[in-house]
Scaffold this motif. Structure first.
Motif, PDB file in Angstrom:
ATOM      1  N   LYS A 196      65.347 -45.712  12.385  1.00  0.00           N
ATOM      2  CA  LYS A 196      65.388 -45.055  11.081  1.00  0.00           C
ATOM      3  C   LYS A 196      64.241 -44.067  10.932  1.00  0.00           C
ATOM      4  CE  LYS A 196      67.138 -44.576   6.961  1.00  0.00           C
ATOM      5  NZ  LYS A 196      68.499 -44.008   6.765  1.00  0.00           N
ATOM      6  N   LEU A 197      63.061 -44.435  11.423  1.00  0.00           N
ATOM      7  CA  LEU A 197      61.912 -43.525  11.365  1.00  0.00           C
ATOM      8  C   LEU A 197      62.141 -42.294  12.239  1.00  0.00           C
ATOM      9  CD1 LEU A 197      58.908 -46.021  11.437  1.00  0.00           C
ATOM     10  CD2 LEU A 197      59.688 -44.652   9.509  1.00  0.00           C
ATOM     11  N   LYS A 198      62.792 -42.486  13.376  1.00  0.00           N
ATOM     12  CA  LYS A 198      63.101 -41.343  14.241  1.00  0.00           C
ATOM     13  C   LYS A 198      64.066 -40.379  13.545  1.00  0.00           C
ATOM     14  CE  LYS A 198      62.491 -43.757  18.660  1.00  0.00           C
ATOM     15  NZ  LYS A 198      63.183 -44.257  19.876  1.00  0.00           N
ATOM     16  N   PRO A 202      62.738 -34.974  10.105  1.00  0.00           N
ATOM     17  CA  PRO A 202      62.712 -33.765   9.259  1.00  0.00           C
ATOM     18  C   PRO A 202      62.050 -34.009   7.904  1.00  0.00           C
ATOM     19  CG  PRO A 202      64.871 -34.046  10.281  1.00  0.00           C
ATOM     20  CD  PRO A 202      64.115 -35.299  10.549  1.00  0.00           C
ATOM     21  N   TYR A 203      62.316 -35.175   7.315  1.00  0.00           N
ATOM     22  CA  TYR A 203      61.703 -35.490   6.028  1.00  0.00           C
ATOM     23  C   TYR A 203      60.188 -35.693   6.183  1.00  0.00           C
ATOM     24  CZ  TYR A 203      66.587 -36.417   4.880  1.00  0.00           C
ATOM     25  OH  TYR A 203      67.936 -36.300   4.695  1.00  0.00           O
ATOM     26  N   ALA A 204      59.791 -36.275   7.325  1.00  0.00           N
ATOM     27  CA  ALA A 204      58.362 -36.488   7.575  1.00  0.00           C
ATOM     28  C   ALA A 204      57.633 -35.155   7.708  1.00  0.00           C
ATOM     29  CB  ALA A 204      58.171 -37.321   8.834  1.00  0.00           C
ATOM     30  N   VAL A 205      58.268 -34.173   8.346  1.00  0.00           N
ATOM     31  CA  VAL A 205      57.651 -32.851   8.507  1.00  0.00           C
ATOM     32  C   VAL A 205      57.471 -32.183   7.149  1.00  0.00           C
ATOM     33  CG1 VAL A 205      57.959 -30.544   9.453  1.00  0.00           C
ATOM     34  CG2 VAL A 205      58.513 -32.540  10.850  1.00  0.00           C
ATOM     35  N   VAL A 206      58.528 -32.189   6.343  1.00  0.00           N
ATOM     36  CA  VAL A 206      58.439 -31.586   5.010  1.00  0.00           C
ATOM     37  C   VAL A 206      57.405 -32.317   4.162  1.00  0.00           C
ATOM     38  CG1 VAL A 206      59.704 -31.099   2.878  1.00  0.00           C
ATOM     39  CG2 VAL A 206      60.818 -30.756   5.091  1.00  0.00           C
ATOM     40  N   LEU A 226      45.997 -29.869   8.483  1.00  0.00           N
ATOM     41  CA  LEU A 226      46.256 -31.246   8.067  1.00  0.00           C
ATOM     42  C   LEU A 226      47.731 -31.586   8.237  1.00  0.00           C
ATOM     43  CD1 LEU A 226      45.200 -33.858   6.843  1.00  0.00           C
ATOM     44  CD2 LEU A 226      45.668 -32.918   4.570  1.00  0.00           C
ATOM     45  N   ALA A 227      48.613 -30.662   7.871  1.00  0.00           N
ATOM     46  CA  ALA A 227      50.050 -30.916   7.986  1.00  0.00           C
ATOM     47  C   ALA A 227      50.458 -31.114   9.444  1.00  0.00           C
ATOM     48  CB  ALA A 227      50.830 -29.767   7.367  1.00  0.00           C
ATOM     49  N   ILE A 228      49.955 -30.259  10.329  1.00  0.00           N
ATOM     50  CA  ILE A 228      50.281 -30.399  11.753  1.00  0.00           C
ATOM     51  C   ILE A 228      49.736 -31.722  12.298  1.00  0.00           C
ATOM     52  CG2 ILE A 228      49.843 -29.440  14.046  1.00  0.00           C
ATOM     53  CD1 ILE A 228      49.901 -26.663  12.774  1.00  0.00           C
ATOM     54  N   SER A 229      48.543 -32.090  11.852  1.00  0.00           N
ATOM     55  CA  SER A 229      47.963 -33.374  12.276  1.00  0.00           C
ATOM     56  C   SER A 229      48.844 -34.533  11.837  1.00  0.00           C
ATOM     57  CB  SER A 229      46.558 -33.536  11.690  1.00  0.00           C
ATOM     58  OG  SER A 229      45.702 -32.509  12.137  1.00  0.00           O
ATOM     59  N   LEU A 230      49.344 -34.473  10.604  1.00  0.00           N
ATOM     60  CA  LEU A 230      50.222 -35.534  10.093  1.00  0.00           C
ATOM     61  C   LEU A 230      51.493 -35.652  10.933  1.00  0.00           C
ATOM     62  CD1 LEU A 230      49.953 -35.187   6.209  1.00  0.00           C
ATOM     63  CD2 LEU A 230      49.641 -37.291   7.513  1.00  0.00           C
ATOM     64  N   VAL A 231      52.090 -34.512  11.269  1.00  0.00           N
ATOM     65  CA  VAL A 231      53.320 -34.519  12.064  1.00  0.00           C
ATOM     66  C   VAL A 231      53.068 -35.123  13.447  1.00  0.00           C
ATOM     67  CG1 VAL A 231      55.076 -33.085  13.146  1.00  0.00           C
ATOM     68  CG2 VAL A 231      54.317 -32.573  10.820  1.00  0.00           C
ATOM     69  N   LEU A 232      51.987 -34.684  14.105  1.00  0.00           N
ATOM     70  CA  LEU A 232      51.673 -35.196  15.436  1.00  0.00           C
ATOM     71  C   LEU A 232      51.328 -36.687  15.397  1.00  0.00           C
ATOM     72  CD1 LEU A 232      49.522 -32.240  16.853  1.00  0.00           C
ATOM     73  CD2 LEU A 232      51.914 -32.790  17.348  1.00  0.00           C
TER      74      LEU A 232
END
Length: 254
Positions: A196-198, A202-206, A226-232
């Motif tokens: 489900k997390l996988k 897309p929602y995690a990126v936004v 910060l946003a890129i760090s969160l995504v990675l």
């Protein structure tokens, strides 16, 4: 009657007060550890502040400097920085005191979970602070200094404003770097499945860009970093969950 009558709830009341006394002792020890570190570092308070302000000072153009707009600022700001450093340094002792207080009430499997949780949480928070200090600050400050140059305005920053900015960024990136741990915990506790997390990437990126826009100061560069760090870190959390969290079938076999 010679036998003393037992007071209902007497044992509960005695236990409650014994817990309060132990809690007070733990708080005193934790606070004492912070104060010991603080008074050990107080002599170097100006040097500690200079180390904290180094990323900005290196990025300022020639003639740029930090200023003090408050009479007591040159004294209290380094003291605040030293106290914050003392809390960070003594935090393992604070965590140990908290652990020693709650450990008797935990089951064995809970104890096995808490220790790695606390250690990894503290380590990830320090990594987030280091990431902000060594990578984010130089990048943001150099960008702002170059952007400010064509305006012909002098870039002189008040030390109180700088401290506020730094603490905000440290807190943002420190909490951000807890993302992998949060993902692993969610999967481990069965709150949400790894699949489900996988699917929610897309929602995690936004969501990462929305959170970054809300919590960071109003400059685009720090928000993007910060946003890129969160995504990675979200992706790293998925990898960690796949490695460390056992499947439900495997748990049932045990």
């Amino acid at each position: 009657m010679t036998n003393k009558q037992k007071i209902p709830g007497g044992d509960i009341e005695a236990t409650f007060f014994s817990h309060l006394i132990e809690l007070r002792a733990r708080i005193i020890r934790a606070g004492g550890a912070v104060l010991i570190v603080f008074f050990s570092l107080i002599y170097w308070a100006p040097d500690i502040f200079c180390l904290l302000s180094s990323p900005l000072l290196k990025s300022l153009p020639r003639g740029g400097k930090m200023i003090v707009t408050d009479i007591s600022g040159s004294f209290f700001v380094p003291m605040k920085v030293t106290m914050i450093v003392s809390i960070v340094v003594a935090f393992p002792i604070v965590l140990y005191q908290a652990w020693a207080f709650i450990a008797p009430g935990l089951y064995r499997h809970e104890k096995r979970l808490v220790i790695p949780l606390v250690v990894s949480s503290y380590a990830l928070f320090l990594v987030g602070i280091a990431f902000a200090y060594f990578l984010v600050f130089p990048t943001v400050f150099q960008f702002m200094a170059h952007y400010n140059a064509p305006l012909g305005a002098e870039m002189n920053t008040d030390i109180n404003s700088y401290l506020s900015f730094v603490l905000t960024m440290f807190l943002c990136f420190g909490i951000t770097f807890e993302m992998p741990l949060a993902v692993v915990l969610l999967v481990h506790l069965g709150v949400v499945s790894l699949e489900k997390l996988k699917q929610s990437r897309p929602y995690a990126v936004v969501g990462s860009f929305v959170v970054a826009a809300i919590v960071t100061p109003p400059d685009v560069l720090s928000q993007v970093m910060l946003a890129i760090s969160l995504v990675l870190l979200y992706e790293f959390g998925l990898i960690a969950a796949r490695i460390f969290v056992k499947s439900p079938a495997h748990r049932n076999d045990e």
